[in-house]
Scaffold this active site. Sequence first.
Site, PDB file in Angstrom:
ATOM      1  N   LYS A  97       0.880  -1.167   0.000  1.00 15.79           N
ATOM      2  CA  LYS A  97       0.000   0.000   0.000  1.00 15.79           C
ATOM      3  C   LYS A  97       0.914   1.213   0.000  1.00 15.79           C
ATOM      4  O   LYS A  97       1.582   1.508   0.990  1.00 15.79           O
ATOM      5  CB  LYS A  97      -0.905   0.000   1.236  1.00 15.79           C
ATOM      6  CG  LYS A  97      -1.754   1.270   1.306  1.00 15.79           C
ATOM      7  CD  LYS A  97      -2.577   1.366   2.576  1.00 15.79           C
ATOM      8  CE  LYS A  97      -3.107   2.788   2.727  1.00 15.79           C
ATOM      9  NZ  LYS A  97      -3.800   3.012   4.002  1.00 15.79           N
ATOM     10  N   GLY A 158      -8.160   8.906   9.542  1.00 14.22           N
ATOM     11  CA  GLY A 158      -8.519   8.898  10.958  1.00 14.22           C
ATOM     12  C   GLY A 158      -9.476   9.993  11.374  1.00 14.22           C
ATOM     13  O   GLY A 158      -9.718  10.198  12.557  1.00 14.22           O
ATOM     14  N   ALA A 184      -9.599   5.618   4.087  1.00 17.04           N
ATOM     15  CA  ALA A 184      -9.391   6.773   4.965  1.00 17.04           C
ATOM     16  C   ALA A 184     -10.645   7.618   5.165  1.00 17.04           C
ATOM     17  O   ALA A 184     -11.309   8.007   4.205  1.00 17.04           O
ATOM     18  CB  ALA A 184      -8.269   7.675   4.475  1.00 17.04           C
ATOM     19  N   ASN A 206      -9.866   1.537   9.417  1.00 15.83           N
ATOM     20  CA  ASN A 206      -9.024   1.257  10.577  1.00 15.83           C
ATOM     21  C   ASN A 206      -9.554   1.973  11.816  1.00 15.83           C
ATOM     22  O   ASN A 206     -10.145   1.375  12.703  1.00 15.83           O
ATOM     23  CB  ASN A 206      -7.568   1.648  10.287  1.00 15.83           C
ATOM     24  CG  ASN A 206      -6.607   1.237  11.396  1.00 15.83           C
ATOM     25  OD1 ASN A 206      -7.001   0.880  12.494  1.00 15.83           O
ATOM     26  ND2 ASN A 206      -5.337   1.269  11.123  1.00 15.83           N
ATOM     27  N   THR A 207      -9.365   3.303  11.854  1.00 15.70           N
ATOM     28  CA  THR A 207      -9.675   4.073  13.059  1.00 15.70           C
ATOM     29  C   THR A 207     -11.098   3.852  13.575  1.00 15.70           C
ATOM     30  O   THR A 207     -11.306   3.674  14.782  1.00 15.70           O
ATOM     31  CB  THR A 207      -9.451   5.573  12.781  1.00 15.70           C
ATOM     32  OG1 THR A 207      -8.105   5.746  12.366  1.00 15.70           O
ATOM     33  CG2 THR A 207      -9.705   6.420  14.011  1.00 15.70           C
TER      34      THR A 207
END
Lengths: 257, 70
Positions: A97, A158, A184, A206-207
């Site tokens: 990535k 995030g 993102a 993710n976050t």
Amino acid sequence: MDKLVIAGKQFTSRLLIGTGKFSSSKSMAQAIDAAGAQIVTVALRRVDITNKDDDMLSAIDRNKYLLLPNTSGARTADEAIRLARLARAATGINWVKLEVTPDPYYLLPDPIETLKAAEILVKEGFVVLPYINADPILSKKLQDVGTATVMPLASPIGSNQGLKTRAAIEIIIEQANVPVVVDAGLGLPSHAAEAMEMGADAVLVNTAIATAVEPVKMAEAFKLAVAAGRMAYLSGTAAESKKANASSPLTGFLRNE
Amino acid sequence: MGLLKINGKEKIFPDNKMPVTIADLLRHLGVDSTTVVAELEGQIIERKNFSTTPLLAGQTIELVRFVPGG
């Protein structure tokens, strides 16, 4: 069956998971499992030789998940290339990535350095998944140099702001001949569903999962949202209109006129 | 004595303690070599070559591993 294909490799899951920010390796491993993810991202950093804490990623079964190393921390093409090469030496696989983020405040990707690094890495045999701003022209250029996907951001990393770049991502999807992975800023399952309804091939989260009060439950919520969004896209969404269109018959009313 | 620059920091070894190979160094540091990749003088050294790659005083080595990330 509906599958995500990246560089000839088939995946049944369209939810990629980032492994950062989890409170423990146990909750990380359980969340990945609950998400049904098959691709998980990791970063590469110096070994802290003064603190030999356990290797957090030992909780990830590398036979079950494809580890996708990122080049986070790279500010230039050269730094990203160096990280990609190290990651390849570590995993033995050539997927990366690619992210080049010179600005620490918004962590927005540098399009010029990203394109430069992508071109070199593709020539070196890497399967390159570049993290980019939602720029349709850049997407085309990256495809032209041979990247395996494009990964436009929904909003800054995030930030949990959701699909702020919707209009541009629509154009990217319309023009793409490689999978579009929205990466993102997706803060809620509904954001992920929205991206999938638009026709994104996958999303990376993710976050929103890692920092939820209950990450494992949130991972499952995202899994369901991604599946629902994909199913809606494949069903052909109904048209939007300004005025109402009655769902019940407009005849046979119980009134005299 | 010999000096190695490890992950940006200089480390001094007495002559009889100077690690001979990368594998030696990792043992000395107590780092599990199965999760580490090394870059010696800018050249990537694969794990399988850790025990055969000699270290010389004055060299710069980077030891990296995967950590959680998005």
